[in-house]
Design an enzyme around this catalytic site. Structure first.
Site, short mmCIF file in Angstrom:
data_model
loop_
_atom_site.label_atom_id
_atom_site.label_comp_id
_atom_site.label_asym_id
_atom_site.label_seq_id
_atom_site.Cartn_x
_atom_site.Cartn_y
_atom_site.Cartn_z
N ASN A 44 13.49 1.11 -63.16
CA ASN A 44 12.77 2.53 -63.02
C ASN A 44 12.24 2.74 -61.63
O ASN A 44 11.63 1.88 -60.97
CB ASN A 44 11.65 2.60 -64.07
CG ASN A 44 11.01 4.06 -64.25
OD1 ASN A 44 11.73 5.07 -63.85
ND2 ASN A 44 9.82 4.31 -64.54
N ASP A 93 5.14 1.93 -67.36
CA ASP A 93 5.32 1.49 -66.05
C ASP A 93 4.52 0.50 -65.81
O ASP A 93 3.92 0.23 -64.85
CB ASP A 93 4.96 2.75 -64.96
CG ASP A 93 5.68 3.89 -65.21
OD1 ASP A 93 6.81 3.94 -65.37
OD2 ASP A 93 5.12 4.96 -65.26
N HIS A 150 9.29 4.71 -59.58
CA HIS A 150 8.14 5.52 -59.62
C HIS A 150 7.41 5.86 -58.64
O HIS A 150 7.36 5.35 -57.49
CB HIS A 150 7.26 4.48 -60.48
CG HIS A 150 5.90 5.45 -61.01
ND1 HIS A 150 5.87 6.09 -62.00
CD2 HIS A 150 4.54 5.29 -60.65
CE1 HIS A 150 4.56 6.68 -62.16
NE2 HIS A 150 3.96 6.09 -61.39
N SER A 176 7.52 2.72 -55.90
CA SER A 176 7.84 1.46 -56.82
C SER A 176 9.20 1.33 -57.59
O SER A 176 9.46 2.29 -57.99
CB SER A 176 6.54 1.01 -57.79
OG SER A 176 5.58 1.18 -57.06
C1 GAR Z 1 11.06 10.72 -58.51
O1 GAR Z 1 10.01 10.83 -57.82
C2 GAR Z 1 10.89 9.66 -59.71
O2 GAR Z 1 10.16 8.57 -59.22
C3 GAR Z 1 9.89 10.42 -60.78
O3 GAR Z 1 10.66 11.52 -60.87
C4 GAR Z 1 11.32 11.92 -59.45
C5 GAR Z 1 12.62 12.48 -59.72
O4 GAR Z 1 13.12 13.15 -58.47
N1 GAR Z 1 9.84 9.66 -61.82
C6 GAR Z 1 8.74 9.61 -62.66
O5 GAR Z 1 7.79 10.13 -62.50
C7 GAR Z 1 8.50 8.83 -63.82
N2 GAR Z 1 7.16 8.56 -64.31
P1 GAR Z 1 14.56 13.39 -58.57
O6 GAR Z 1 15.00 14.21 -59.84
O7 GAR Z 1 14.66 14.20 -57.28
O8 GAR Z 1 15.24 12.19 -58.24
#
Ligand code: GAR
Length: 199
Positions: free
Chosen positions: A106, A144, A108, A135
């Site tokens: 994942n 997480d 984060h 991360s």
């Molecule tokens: C990313 O920043 C990812 O780390 C986060 O959502 C975003 C997706 O962006 N995920 C979380 O917060 C999970 N807890 P994207 O759709 O533009 O790749």
């Protein structure tokens, strides 16, 4: 060649970066399928690269367990070597995590274990943090809490809001994710060894 299935919920900008990296002939991994829990904007990136997509709408199921069972069935169709959660904004049921762990990772937008959960960027700002980070972790049954595979610090700048800070975090996330996938594919990063070292 490491085969990868990516799960998303949103714009999929990190997915796009992985697809671009994987399009290079010398990249040792290929994205073979992209799934989502909703009609995600990021499906467009998969379609652009000719990658099959599958939709398992969370709202169409009566419970997380039923949704997870169908998501698991879809993943089993593709039999990827690695599952990447790239902005999937749903907790997976424990039995699905257990089936794939440690071959499920994942990204984060915070320096875990700081600011876990769905609002890592907002929570860092609200806490008045002067630095946060990005991360990449192995998914385990917690939120997480899995073993950290890569992370990097990013300063919070005066005047940052959630959008500006997230916009600076995402390029770092992309770089870390691509590097982790490459290292797993090349055998430099052994997920089983990482998982067995973690109590
Ligand atoms: C990313 O920043 C990812 O780390 C986060 O959502 C975003 C997706 O962006 N995920 C979380 O917060 C999970 N807890 P994207 O759709 O533009 O790749």
């Amino acid at each position: 060649m490491l085969t990868v299935a990516v799960l998303i919920s949103g714009t999929g900008s990190n997915l796009r970066a992985l697809l671009e990296a994987a399009a290079a002939s010398d990249f040792p991994a290929r994205v073979i399928a992209v799934g989502a829990d909703r009609e995600a904007e990021g499906f467009a990136h998969a379609e652009h690269f000719g990658i099959p997509t599958f939709l398992v709408p969370f709202d169409a199921f009566g419970s997380r367990a039923e949704w997870g069972a169908e998501l698991g069935a879809q993943l089993r169709v593709w039999q990827p070597d690695l599952v990447v959660l790239s902005g999937l904004m749903r907790l997976l049921p424990a039995d699905l995590v257990a089936e794939w762990e440690p071959r499920i990772i994942n990204t984060h937008p915070a320096y875990l274990p700081e600011f876990p959960g769905a609002h890592g960027v907002r929570d860092a700002l609200r806490a008045g943090a002067t630095q946060t980070g990005a991360s990449v972790i192995v998914v385990d049954s917690g939120v997480d809490t899995g073993p950290i595979l890569a992370q990097e610090r990013i300063p919070v700048l005066p005047g940052d809001d959630e959008t500006s800070l997230h916009d600076r975090i995402k390029p770092v996330e992309r770089r870390l994710l691509i590097d982790v996938v490459r290292r797993i594919a090349e055998g430099d990063l052994d997920l089983d060894a990482v998982a067995s070292r973690t109590p």
